[in-house]
Design an enzyme around this catalytic site. Structure first.
Site, PDB file in Angstrom:
ATOM      1  N   SER A 141      -6.500 -17.711 -11.045  1.00 49.04           N
ATOM      2  CA  SER A 141      -6.993 -16.608 -10.303  1.00 49.04           C
ATOM      3  C   SER A 141      -6.804 -15.148 -11.156  1.00 49.04           C
ATOM      4  O   SER A 141      -5.751 -15.143 -11.880  1.00 49.04           O
ATOM      5  CB  SER A 141      -6.305 -16.395  -9.090  1.00 49.04           C
ATOM      6  OG  SER A 141      -6.745 -15.152  -8.235  1.00 49.04           O
ATOM      7  N   TYR A 155       1.094 -15.446  -3.623  1.00 52.17           N
ATOM      8  CA  TYR A 155      -0.095 -15.818  -4.316  1.00 52.17           C
ATOM      9  C   TYR A 155      -0.333 -15.446  -5.614  1.00 52.17           C
ATOM     10  O   TYR A 155      -0.535 -16.366  -6.714  1.00 52.17           O
ATOM     11  CB  TYR A 155      -1.219 -15.466  -3.377  1.00 52.17           C
ATOM     12  CG  TYR A 155      -2.807 -16.245  -3.968  1.00 52.17           C
ATOM     13  CD1 TYR A 155      -2.936 -17.262  -3.637  1.00 52.17           C
ATOM     14  CD2 TYR A 155      -3.466 -15.196  -4.385  1.00 52.17           C
ATOM     15  CE1 TYR A 155      -4.091 -17.913  -4.355  1.00 52.17           C
ATOM     16  CE2 TYR A 155      -4.753 -15.835  -5.045  1.00 52.17           C
ATOM     17  CZ  TYR A 155      -4.995 -17.199  -4.937  1.00 52.17           C
ATOM     18  OH  TYR A 155      -6.385 -17.634  -5.233  1.00 52.17           O
TER      19      TYR A 155
END
Ligand code: NDP
Length: 246
Positions: A141, A155
């Protein structure tokens, strides 16, 4: 003949979102595609029916990525049923956001199990079946490079771990002619991050191209990386984020 004719692929988390787009794209490019899912059996079976209906070969296997034995077994079964394994895409992922004070360690552990540990487990299992020219892609990501909000630390940590894991594994796999890369999307329109969700406008404000990506745009970068022309691309983390981290 299609560019991936004769190849076999395994995609984790292929039932929905980016993973489903990758499954469709690899199948369209001629690969036989096995994919795992956690809970969405109906969506998984619908996708296999769709691909088989279009003349492709698909196999859905239920396997929670947090369960290392189940994940290994799914990969071994895919290689046995498809007769080979050339491509692995580690796409399955979870995103748990939460305030520092109340963030539960169970959610931290679950995030690391699915987003990081499973990637290592799957690479270990898949590499046993791969020969020269094998291809591995991880879906990381842009949040590994930029986490502009509170609540996303765990995350971001999980996706940053993939940057280092990809670098190191490139060294393990290189002598065997296998490449591994980390695709780092920005906002992509899926159930995890809907383009019409409450966070969307704030995300777009941080971007050079102010929209969500379509899952097919991520699948297109994966298609390049797993193809025959990408043999010199390895160990890299490649942003596809509309300038989110720019
Ligand atoms: P979705 O939540 O829309 O879909 C997730 C997919 O992964 C589903 O197929 C789901 O299966 C599967 N999955 C989730 N957990 C597990 C598990 N434990 N074991 C097996 N399969 C699992 O997510 P996206 O498509 O948006 O995200 C895919 C990847 O892309 C993730 O790694 C995510 O972090 C990353 N990403 C997403 C971005 C975005 O904006 N959407 C941006 C950057 C990265 P099931 O249907 O059975 O639940």
């Amino acid at each position: 003949s299609p560019i991936l004719a004769g190849k076999a692929a395994f995609v984790t988390g292929g039932s929905r979102g980016i993973g489903a787009a990758i499954v469709r794209r690899l199948a369209r490019d001629g690969a036989a595609v096995a994919f795992s899912y956690a809970g969405s059996q109906a969506a998984a079976l619908a996708l296999t029916t769709e691909i088989e209906g279009a003349g492709g070969r698909a196999l859905a296997v239920q396997a929670d990525s947090a369960d290392a034995d189940a994940l290994r077994a799914a990969i071994d079964r895919a290689a046995a049923q498809l007769g080979r394994l050339d491509i692995l895409v580690n796409n399955a992922g979870v995103a748990v956001m939460g305030e520092l004070d109340s963030f539960r360690l169970e959610d931290l552990d679950r995030t690391l199990d699915v987003n990081v540990r499973a990637v290592f487990v799957a690479v270990q299992a898949a590499a046993r079946h791969m020969g020269q020219g094998g291809r591995i892609v991880n879906i990381g990501s842009t949040n590994a490079e930029r986490m502009p909000w509170a609540g996303g630390a765990v995350y971001a940590m999980s996706k940053a771990a993939i940057v280092g894991l990809t670098r190191g594994l490139a060294r393990d796999l290189g002598p065997r002619g296998i490449t591994i890369n980390n695709v780092q999307p920005g906002p992509v329109n899926t159930d995890m991050n809907p383009a019409d969700g409450p966070m969307a406008a704030g995300m777009h404000g941080l971007m050079a191209i102010d929209r969500h990506a379509h899952p097919d745009e991520i699948a297109a970068m994966v298609a390049y990386l797993v193809g025959p022309e990408a043999g010199m691309v390895t160990g890299g983390s490649l942003l596809i984020d509309g300038g989110f981290a720019a």
